[in-house]
Scaffold this active site. Structure first.
Site, short mmCIF file in Angstrom:
data_model
loop_
_atom_site.label_atom_id
_atom_site.label_comp_id
_atom_site.label_asym_id
_atom_site.label_seq_id
_atom_site.Cartn_x
_atom_site.Cartn_y
_atom_site.Cartn_z
N GLU A 153 6.92 -23.86 22.34
CA GLU A 153 7.59 -22.57 22.18
C GLU A 153 7.98 -22.05 23.56
O GLU A 153 7.19 -22.14 24.51
CB GLU A 153 6.67 -21.57 21.49
CG GLU A 153 6.29 -21.95 20.07
CD GLU A 153 5.39 -20.91 19.43
OE1 GLU A 153 5.92 -20.05 18.71
OE2 GLU A 153 4.18 -20.94 19.68
N HIS A 187 5.02 -23.71 6.44
CA HIS A 187 6.48 -23.76 6.37
C HIS A 187 7.07 -24.97 7.09
O HIS A 187 8.20 -25.37 6.81
CB HIS A 187 7.08 -22.46 6.91
CG HIS A 187 7.00 -22.31 8.40
ND1 HIS A 187 5.91 -21.73 9.03
CD2 HIS A 187 7.85 -22.66 9.39
CE1 HIS A 187 6.11 -21.73 10.33
NE2 HIS A 187 7.28 -22.28 10.58
N HIS A 190 0.22 -26.78 11.56
CA HIS A 190 1.53 -27.43 11.70
C HIS A 190 1.41 -28.83 12.31
O HIS A 190 1.93 -29.82 11.77
CB HIS A 190 2.45 -26.61 12.60
CG HIS A 190 2.70 -25.22 12.12
ND1 HIS A 190 2.77 -24.88 10.79
CD2 HIS A 190 2.90 -24.06 12.80
CE1 HIS A 190 3.01 -23.59 10.68
NE2 HIS A 190 3.09 -23.08 11.88
N LYS A 249 -0.67 -19.09 5.70
CA LYS A 249 -1.67 -19.32 6.74
C LYS A 249 -1.90 -18.01 7.49
O LYS A 249 -1.06 -17.11 7.40
CB LYS A 249 -1.21 -20.44 7.67
CG LYS A 249 -0.17 -20.04 8.72
CD LYS A 249 0.09 -21.18 9.66
CE LYS A 249 0.97 -20.77 10.82
NZ LYS A 249 0.31 -20.00 11.86
N LYS A 309 10.73 -28.15 6.31
CA LYS A 309 11.85 -28.49 7.18
C LYS A 309 12.42 -29.86 6.80
O LYS A 309 11.68 -30.77 6.46
CB LYS A 309 11.42 -28.46 8.65
CG LYS A 309 11.06 -27.06 9.13
CD LYS A 309 10.66 -27.07 10.59
CE LYS A 309 10.33 -25.65 11.06
NZ LYS A 309 11.52 -24.78 11.09
N LYS A 369 2.78 -22.00 24.31
CA LYS A 369 3.77 -20.95 24.50
C LYS A 369 4.24 -20.96 25.95
O LYS A 369 3.58 -21.48 26.84
CB LYS A 369 3.18 -19.59 24.14
CG LYS A 369 2.95 -19.42 22.64
CD LYS A 369 2.58 -17.98 22.31
CE LYS A 369 2.49 -17.78 20.80
NZ LYS A 369 3.81 -17.95 20.13
N ASP A 373 -3.48 -21.31 15.76
CA ASP A 373 -2.14 -20.86 15.40
C ASP A 373 -1.20 -22.02 15.09
O ASP A 373 -0.36 -21.92 14.20
CB ASP A 373 -1.57 -20.02 16.54
CG ASP A 373 -0.27 -19.31 16.15
OD1 ASP A 373 -0.21 -18.73 15.06
OD2 ASP A 373 0.68 -19.36 16.95
N ARG A 383 0.82 -1.22 0.00
CA ARG A 383 0.00 0.00 0.00
C ARG A 383 0.85 1.26 0.00
O ARG A 383 0.51 2.26 -0.62
CB ARG A 383 -0.91 0.01 1.24
CG ARG A 383 -2.01 -1.06 1.22
CD ARG A 383 -3.00 -0.78 2.35
NE ARG A 383 -4.11 -1.73 2.35
CZ ARG A 383 -4.18 -2.78 3.14
NH1 ARG A 383 -3.18 -3.05 3.97
NH2 ARG A 383 -5.22 -3.58 3.10
#
Length: 512
Positions: A239, A201, A263, A171, A205, A362, A258, A62
């Site tokens: 994480e 992604h 994943h 995603k 891997k 997390k 998420d 933009r």
């Protein structure tokens, strides 16, 4: 027409993976993903001579930005985030064919200007160019981008040829089954399925790709990969960090949207699917869809198959950190889960009766992604009844990140005159065996999209099969926002409620 001259640095390096002449258009060119992942991936592909001689890059955003300023931003991104040192000699080959186009994602005129620019680049190259549209934007603008690609004719560019247009979509692919179906319908109205590359992604891997090799290229594993020998399977995506500055996004997402739905479910599908008839992309994706459809519905509520929790204040890396509801932008009444665990049953011949445990969260004890196949214990008559025998279940564990490789847990005799045993580990690491400079996931995925190989991308029916399993869980939580919402200290491995999922089947979570 003959190939265009190659940069002097690339003379004599003539092997690349068959990518046709290509112009890559990145929507969301000023975003974090572009700087951290996409541009370094393109740089490294150029370094390895894997880009076609006629390669062009267009950033679309933009904010008006002159071409030279955009190139400087890309230079800085490579210097900061690439796994290789910055070489002007390598990057100049791409940089001189890098451009920027400003416009709104819902502005038809901007897409007409994009079409004119691509026409100009084709004339400059003297040949037809494949257009690869990379949608790296918030999902709220997926639809206008896709519709304008269709209305402008860019989606049908060279359709049916080796250089037909393609689109890569990041995603999150929908928020539930209904929105995923709507997005698939929007895509189907503009692109044909072979043109579409839904990216995750994790599939790029090395260890994830190695799953197929380990399973189907080693005779010692496949005969054991079933209910007769496998006790349970655990998949952990942990994480160490909290939500940080992403609190606004995370409040609308949560752990299941998420990490689990995409994943983690992809890792499950590759681990448990049947052998494909070939390594063709559609053959592999067919088996993944069959596996996802064989998963039984998840029971929610007390004693069910799902646990959820939020992290509380605790220690991370030895330093005190706040709980989730104390993070910036998070409501004190938030019911968003930062941890989720699932106990999954697969109703097919191979896996009937074998529980699959999935967890992600997390602020856990450490950052690690692991797939662990725990085998059944042999009869205990020989090595039982005494404390001299420390035995553990044989386990094959694939470490996806951060230290890619695999580990086999065996039982062995301790040296000495007395027969004593203890578990031992046999390690394989990519860094020590093949060198530490392993290609990043996005390098493989960007190249595969250019080549047209959809093996490591997600098909439309695959996204819907995953959402079909997950959506009832999310709806149950929405109806009772705080029912069963547990807590766990930052720096731990999760809540007590999650321990009950494997315990009900006589198992316990591994500590990777």
């Amino acid at each position: 027409m003959a190939d265009s001259p190659r940069h002097p640095f690339l003379q004599g390096l003539s092997i690349y993976r068959g990518a046709p002449p290509t112009v890559v258009v990145i929507f969301g060119a000023s975003g974090d993903l572009t700087a951290r992942k996409l541009i370094p991936a393109i740089y490294n592909l150029s370094h390895d001579n894997l880009l076609p001689p006629d390669f062009y890059l267009i950033g679309f955003g933009r904010k008006p930005v002159p071409d030279e300023e955009f190139r400087r931003h890309m230079d800085a991104a490579i210097k900061e985030f690439s796994r290789r040192e910055f070489s002007p000699q390598v990057w100049d080959h791409v940089a001189r064919n890098t451009f920027y186009l400003a416009g709104g994602y819902d502005e038809p005129g901007a897409f007409e200007r994009l079409r004119v620019l691509i026409d100009k680049l084709e004339a400059q190259a003297g040949r037809e160019l494949q257009s690869l549209f990379y949608v790296s934007t918030p999902p709220t603008v997926f639809r206008p981008i896709l519709e304008n690609l269709g209305a402008s004719g860019l989606a049908r560019r060279h359709l049916g040829t080796a250089v037909q247009s393609k689109v890569v979509i990041e995603k999150p692919f929908g928020r539930d089954l209904t929105s995923a179906r709507e997005l698939n319908q929007t895509i189907a109205g503009v692109f044909q399925e072979p043109q579409v590359f839904r990216i995750d992604h994790y599939l790029g891997k090395e260890t994830v790709q190695d799953l197929l090799v380990q399973r189907f290229a080693n005779a010692i594993f496949e005969p054991l990969w079933n209910r007769n020998y496998v006790e349970c399977v655990q998949i952990t995506v942990a994480e160490e960090v909290g939500v940080g500055a992403r609190g606004g996004y995370y409040e609308q997402s949560g752990c299941v949207r998420d990490m689990i739905q995409n994943h983690t479910m992809q890792l499950l599908a590759l681990t448990a699917m049947e052998p494909p008839v070939s390594l063709d992309a559609e053959a592999i994706r067919d088996e993944k869809v069959k596996l996802l459809k064989a998963i039984q519905p998840l029971a929610t509520g007390p004693g069910g198959d799902v646990a959820r929790a939020q992290y509380l204040a605790g220690l991370a890396g030895g330093q005190p950190v706040p709980g989730y509801v104390q993070e910036e932008g998070i409501s004190p009444q938030s019911a968003t889960e930062t941890y989720a665990a699932l106990r999954i049953a697969i109703n097919n011949w191979r896996w009937a009766g074998v529980p699959f445990y999935l967890r992600s969260g997390k602020r856990l004890a450490r950052r690690v992604t692991e797939i662990a196949i725990q085998f059944k214990c042999p009869p205990g008559a020989l090595f039982a009844g005494t404390d001299r025998f420390d035995l553990a279940a044989n386990t094959l564990a694939f470490q996806i990140q951060p230290d890619e490789g695999s580990t086999v847990l065996l039982n062995a005799k301790i040296p000495g005159l007395e027969t004593r045993t203890q578990p031992v580990k046999m390690h394989f690491r990519y860094a020590t065996t093949f060198g530490s400079n392993t290609p990043e996931a996005y390098e493989r995925l960007v190249l595969d999209a250019m080549v047209g190989d959809g093996t490591l991308f997600i098909r439309g029916d695959e996204t819907e099969a995953s959402w079909r399993l997950i959506t009832p869980v999310l709806e149950s939580w929405q109806a009772q926002p705080r029912e069963g919402l547990d807590g766990y200290p930052a720096g731990s491995w999760g809540p007590q409620s999650a321990e009950a999922l494997p315990a009900a089947r006589g198992h316990e979570w591994r500590k990777p």
